[in-house]
Design a protein around this motif. Structure first.
Motif, short mmCIF file in Angstrom:
data_model
loop_
_atom_site.label_atom_id
_atom_site.label_comp_id
_atom_site.label_asym_id
_atom_site.label_seq_id
_atom_site.Cartn_x
_atom_site.Cartn_y
_atom_site.Cartn_z
N LYS A 83 53.38 38.65 36.22
CA LYS A 83 53.81 38.89 34.51
C LYS A 83 52.61 38.57 33.67
O LYS A 83 52.81 38.17 32.53
CB LYS A 83 55.20 38.48 34.35
CG LYS A 83 56.22 39.07 34.81
CD LYS A 83 57.48 38.66 34.58
CE LYS A 83 58.70 39.58 35.12
NZ LYS A 83 59.58 39.12 35.81
N GLY A 84 51.42 38.66 34.05
CA GLY A 84 50.37 38.65 33.25
C GLY A 84 49.94 37.09 33.30
O GLY A 84 48.78 36.63 32.56
N SER A 85 50.59 36.27 33.91
CA SER A 85 49.92 34.53 33.91
C SER A 85 48.88 34.57 34.91
O SER A 85 47.89 33.51 34.76
CB SER A 85 51.12 33.89 34.45
OG SER A 85 51.63 33.98 35.86
N SER A 86 48.73 35.37 35.88
CA SER A 86 47.54 35.51 36.69
C SER A 86 46.47 36.61 36.27
O SER A 86 47.14 37.86 36.14
CB SER A 86 47.83 35.60 38.29
OG SER A 86 48.52 34.42 38.64
N ASN A 87 45.40 36.42 35.94
CA ASN A 87 44.39 37.41 35.71
C ASN A 87 43.91 38.31 36.98
O ASN A 87 43.70 37.58 38.03
CB ASN A 87 43.22 36.84 34.91
CG ASN A 87 42.35 37.93 34.37
OD1 ASN A 87 41.90 38.96 35.17
ND2 ASN A 87 41.82 37.67 33.25
N CYS A 88 43.89 39.43 36.80
CA CYS A 88 43.62 40.24 37.92
C CYS A 88 42.28 39.97 38.39
O CYS A 88 42.12 39.68 39.74
CB CYS A 88 43.33 41.65 37.36
SG CYS A 88 42.79 43.18 38.73
N ALA A 89 41.18 39.69 37.66
CA ALA A 89 39.73 39.40 38.19
C ALA A 89 39.67 37.90 38.81
O ALA A 89 39.27 37.66 39.87
CB ALA A 89 39.11 39.47 37.17
N VAL A 90 40.42 37.05 38.19
CA VAL A 90 40.54 35.63 38.83
C VAL A 90 41.44 35.54 40.06
O VAL A 90 40.82 34.89 41.11
CB VAL A 90 41.23 34.76 37.76
CG1 VAL A 90 41.40 33.23 38.44
CG2 VAL A 90 40.46 34.65 36.64
#
Length: 181
Positions: A83-90
């Motif tokens: 739910k957005g707490s992890s960034n896609c790139a990271v």
């Protein structure tokens, strides 16, 4: 049409067999309102995946991307599931680094478990870690398709999906009071 309580559970209140059944077979339980017609809920409360593990070619573009660079698919899944707490790139970069050690399947397994818990999906065909260890590409494709089939646009990320859903809610038009004669 008068139906008993058990018949209403199998056929629905209106007496019609749901879309998830073949003629002559009763629907085990009504599908949730967001689900596609082929989703079946089991008595233990879990729901069948919308596509099978080996149906990678149902979405050929995602299948190709996942085969060539699974970190992209994983990053997209991780951002949506967290739910957005992890960034896609990271998340994708960390997945790529872990793939050099062979531990990327453990990392992605945790997100499969979170996805299953979020949508009450069955643990099939076996335990999450075994699915990712034995067939990492197929499991990532299945998770991607599941989120896509639930109406999420995997290419735009979590925040844009939330914004898109928020804009989908419409308010009644404002009536401007004008002259009465």
């Amino acid at each position: 049409m008068n139906l008993s309580h058990s018949d209403r559970e199998m056929y629905g209140a209106d007496g019609h067999v749901g879309h998830a059944t073949a003629p002559g077979f009763a629907n085990p339980s009504p599908a949730p309102p967001y689900a596609a017609p082929y989703v079946v809920q089991y008595p233990d409360g879990t729901i069948r995946w919308s596509t099978g593990l080996c149906h990678c070619t149902d979405d050929p573009a995602n299948c190709l991307i996942t085969c060539c660079c699974p970190c992209i698919t994983f990053g997209q899944i991780a951002e949506i599931v967290s739910k957005g707490s992890s960034n896609c790139a990271v998340s994708g970069t960390l997945y790529a680094l872990l793939s050099f050690t062979g531990l990327s399947c453990l990392y992605s397994c945790a997100y499969r478990s979170r996805l299953r818990a979020e949508y009450y999906l069955e643990e099939s065909p076996c335990a999450d870690c075994l699915v990712h260890f034995c067939c990492e590409g197929c499991s990532l494709c299945q998770e991607y398709r599941e989120l896509k089939n639930r109406g999420l646009d995997m290419g735009i990320g979590w925040e844009a999906n939330v914004d898109r859903q928020r804009r989908g809610v419409t308010l009644p038009p404002v009536v401007v009071q004008g002259m009465t004669k």
